[in-house]
Design an enzyme around this catalytic site. Structure first.
Site, PDB file in Angstrom:
ATOM      1  N   ARG A  25      57.306  45.511  40.829  1.00  0.00           N
ATOM      2  CA  ARG A  25      57.909  46.808  41.138  1.00  0.00           C
ATOM      3  C   ARG A  25      58.877  46.683  42.301  1.00  0.00           C
ATOM      4  NH1 ARG A  25      53.638  51.621  40.446  1.00  0.00           N
ATOM      5  NH2 ARG A  25      55.527  52.729  40.963  1.00  0.00           N
ATOM      6  N   HIS A  28      37.428  33.112  35.411  1.00  0.00           N
ATOM      7  CA  HIS A  28      37.979  31.789  35.750  1.00  0.00           C
ATOM      8  C   HIS A  28      36.877  30.734  35.888  1.00  0.00           C
ATOM      9  CE1 HIS A  28      37.226  32.929  39.989  1.00  0.00           C
ATOM     10  NE2 HIS A  28      37.244  31.639  40.248  1.00  0.00           N
ATOM     11  N   GLU A  45      29.691  31.618  49.233  1.00  0.00           N
ATOM     12  CA  GLU A  45      31.026  31.488  49.822  1.00  0.00           C
ATOM     13  C   GLU A  45      30.936  31.594  51.341  1.00  0.00           C
ATOM     14  OE1 GLU A  45      34.369  33.390  47.424  1.00  0.00           O
ATOM     15  OE2 GLU A  45      32.707  34.755  47.074  1.00  0.00           O
ATOM     16  N   ASP A  98      31.487  42.297  41.452  1.00  0.00           N
ATOM     17  CA  ASP A  98      32.553  41.320  41.672  1.00  0.00           C
ATOM     18  C   ASP A  98      32.184  39.938  41.128  1.00  0.00           C
ATOM     19  OD1 ASP A  98      35.046  40.418  42.806  1.00  0.00           O
ATOM     20  OD2 ASP A  98      33.938  39.529  44.471  1.00  0.00           O
ATOM     21  N   HIS A 158      30.933  36.015  36.612  1.00  0.00           N
ATOM     22  CA  HIS A 158      30.729  34.578  36.841  1.00  0.00           C
ATOM     23  C   HIS A 158      29.267  34.152  36.696  1.00  0.00           C
ATOM     24  CE1 HIS A 158      34.759  35.026  38.108  1.00  0.00           C
ATOM     25  NE2 HIS A 158      34.540  35.275  39.373  1.00  0.00           N
ATOM     26  N   LYS A 193      29.049  36.527  50.340  1.00  0.00           N
ATOM     27  CA  LYS A 193      30.163  36.172  51.221  1.00  0.00           C
ATOM     28  C   LYS A 193      29.582  35.775  52.575  1.00  0.00           C
ATOM     29  CE  LYS A 193      33.416  37.992  48.437  1.00  0.00           C
ATOM     30  NZ  LYS A 193      34.285  37.094  47.691  1.00  0.00           N
TER      31      LYS A 193
END
Ligand code: BG6
Length: 486
Positions: free
Chosen positions: A50, A176, A214, A233, A238, A336
């Site tokens: 954009r 992924h 993570e 998330d 996953h 996290k």
């Protein structure tokens, strides 16, 4: 390294071409495939954004992000940049698509793929934009980046909208993790070896652990993340995909539907965790200030500037209610700001049925098989062995260690490199089918409802630790402990 097969000429259209995903992941992945000579000269990457900038300005933007990330020189980048095109318009305004239409005229015979690197709220509208503007080709593909919605109802709505324009076999839903080399190796480990299959069952396996830890915090995505949390998330996609690959029955072939049918059966067999079970089968956590890499880092609420009930950590005791797995806990955890970047699947076997070394005062530890996903990909089997030397039996656990890097000695391609190639080849095996995504959401929705109804709080954990103590207590109730753990 497996032989690289070139891809037929293509136009890959990336909607959200200025976004973080495109610049940080997709373009570098495409660069690597270009450098390995998998792309024909007339293949193009058309970024749509954009932001009103010229093609030259877009290429400059990509260059400053890409060059340090992929260690390349100017001349190599210049060759790659010949493929890069840019056009800007508001995708919601169907009358404004002319710049893209002009670019695609005369290129109808090439493979046409669209990658939606945008928020899911735009998926339906963009899919319709291609149809309304008559920019579809017969075997065109569309790639949807996760999250596909935030619950079953929204995922179904997105699938309906995109499904109104594209056939299911043209829709590539990315997770992924399915592109990660070691995740695919799980298929090889299970189904290219006869050793494991007879052991892969409740009679022999005590429990399974799946950890995706993570070190990074939520950083600049915090506003987006605060509405989502770790369960949506990471677990919905996953971790459940990893669980499926561990628990599924052997597929009859590697055919896309054969594998996905088996994964779906696992998702359907997941025991529901509703209000009655959430307290004993799940733990929610949120990181507080703590030490990471010898530096003090802020807690989640301080980063957000307000208190929040969003979980940055979740641990779940899941169960697959079928003949093979009945009674075997599958412990899932992700978070996290944990102690290490560490993703691993641990298959913990049962103890030996009869102890013959007790007279020698020797204990045997049960065997385990670890599949290390990151950062060091490999497989480790722990077995009991006799320490060498005279004087009776001294038993010791030892590891049979296979490091993929040492064995194969190659750079592991990023998951997106493999997945983009699969899209261009038109092979949907490594992508989630509609029914998988929706079934996963139904299971997740029950947990979320259970959390709401029982007002399950987030437990605080120190940044740099292995998560809340309650997660260890959950395993301890069954005589288990996390690996790795404090
Ligand atoms: C993404 C999540 O899907 O996966 C991120 O949205 C997470 O929150 C990331 O950080 C982890 O991916 P990887 O490949 O670094 O393990």
């Amino acid at each position: 390294m497996a032989q690289l097969i070139p891809v037929d000429p293509f136009d890959l259209i990336i909607v959200g071409g200025n976004g973080d995903l495109a610049v940080r992941k997709l373009i570098p992945s495409l660069f690597h495939r270009h450098r390995d000579k998998q792309f024909s000269d007339d293949s193009r990457i058309i970024a749509i954004g954009r932001v009103e900038i010229s093609r030259a300005a877009y290429i400059k933007e990509v260059k400053s992000a890409l060059m340090p990330a992929v260690s390349t020189d100017e001349s190599e980048f210049d060759l790659f940049s010949d493929r890069l095109h840019y056009c800007y318009f508001d995708v919601n305004d169907y009358g404004a698509w002319t710049p893209l239409a002009d670019m695609l005229i005369g290129h109808e015979r090439k493979i046409r793929a669209v990658y939606l690197a945008t928020p899911p709220s735009l998926f339906g509208a963009v899919a319709a934009g291609f149809k309304i503007n008559k920019l579809m080709t017969s075997d065109m593909r569309i790639v949807l980046e996760k999250p596909i919605g935030h619950d079953f109802v929204s995922a179904k709505a997105i699938n309906d909208q995109v499904g109104a324009c594209f056939e299911e076999n043209q829709i590539f839903r990315i997770d992924h993790y399915l592109g990660k080399e070691t995740v695919q190796n799980l298929l090889a480990l299970r189904f290219a070896n006869s050793l494991f299959e007879p052991l892969w069952r409740r009679e022999v396996i005590d429990h399974v652990q799946i950890t995706v830890a993570e070190v990074l915090g939520v950083e600049n995505r915090i506003e987006f993340y605060n509405d989502i949390g770790a369960l949506r998330d990471m677990v919905q996609n996953h971790l459940l995909q990893l669980l499926c690959l561990v628990a599924m029955e052997p597929p009859s072939s590697l055919d896309d539907d054969a594998v996905r049918d088996e994964k779906l059966k696992v998702l359907r067999a997941l025991k529901p965790i509703g209000t009655d079970l959430v307290k004993q089968s799940t733990v929610r956590g949120q990181y507080a200030s703590g030490a990471v890499d010898d530096a003090v880092v802020a807690g989640y609420a301080a980063q957000l500037n307000e208190p929040s009930n969003t979980e940055t950590y979740v641990a779940i005791k899941a169960e697959v209610d079928n003949w093979r797995w009945s009674g075997v806990p599958f412990y899932l955890r992700t978070g996290k700001r944990l102690a290490a970047k560490h993703s691993e699947i641990v298959i913990q076997f049962k103890p030996v049925p009869h102890a013959i070394f007790e007279d020698q005062n020797q204990q045997t530890a049960p065997n385990s098989l670890s599949i290390m996903l990151q950062p060091n990909e490999g497989i480790k089997m722990t077995i009991m062995s006799k320490e060498p030397g005279p004087g009776g039996f001294e038993l010791k656990p030892v590891s049979l260690d296979l490091s993929f890097e040492e064995t194969f000695g190659v750079r592991y391609p990023d998951a997106y490199e493999r997945l983009l190639i699969e899209v261009l080849r038109g092979n949907p095996a490594l992508f989630m089918r509609r029914d998988e995504v929706e079934t996963a959401w139904r299971w997740i929705d029950q947990i979320i409802l259970g959390w709401e109804q029982s007002q399950q709080p987030v437990e605080s954990y120190l940044a740099g630790s292995w998560g809340p103590a309650a997660a260890s207590v959950m395993l301890d109730r069954n005589g288990h402990a996390w690996t790795p753990g404090e």
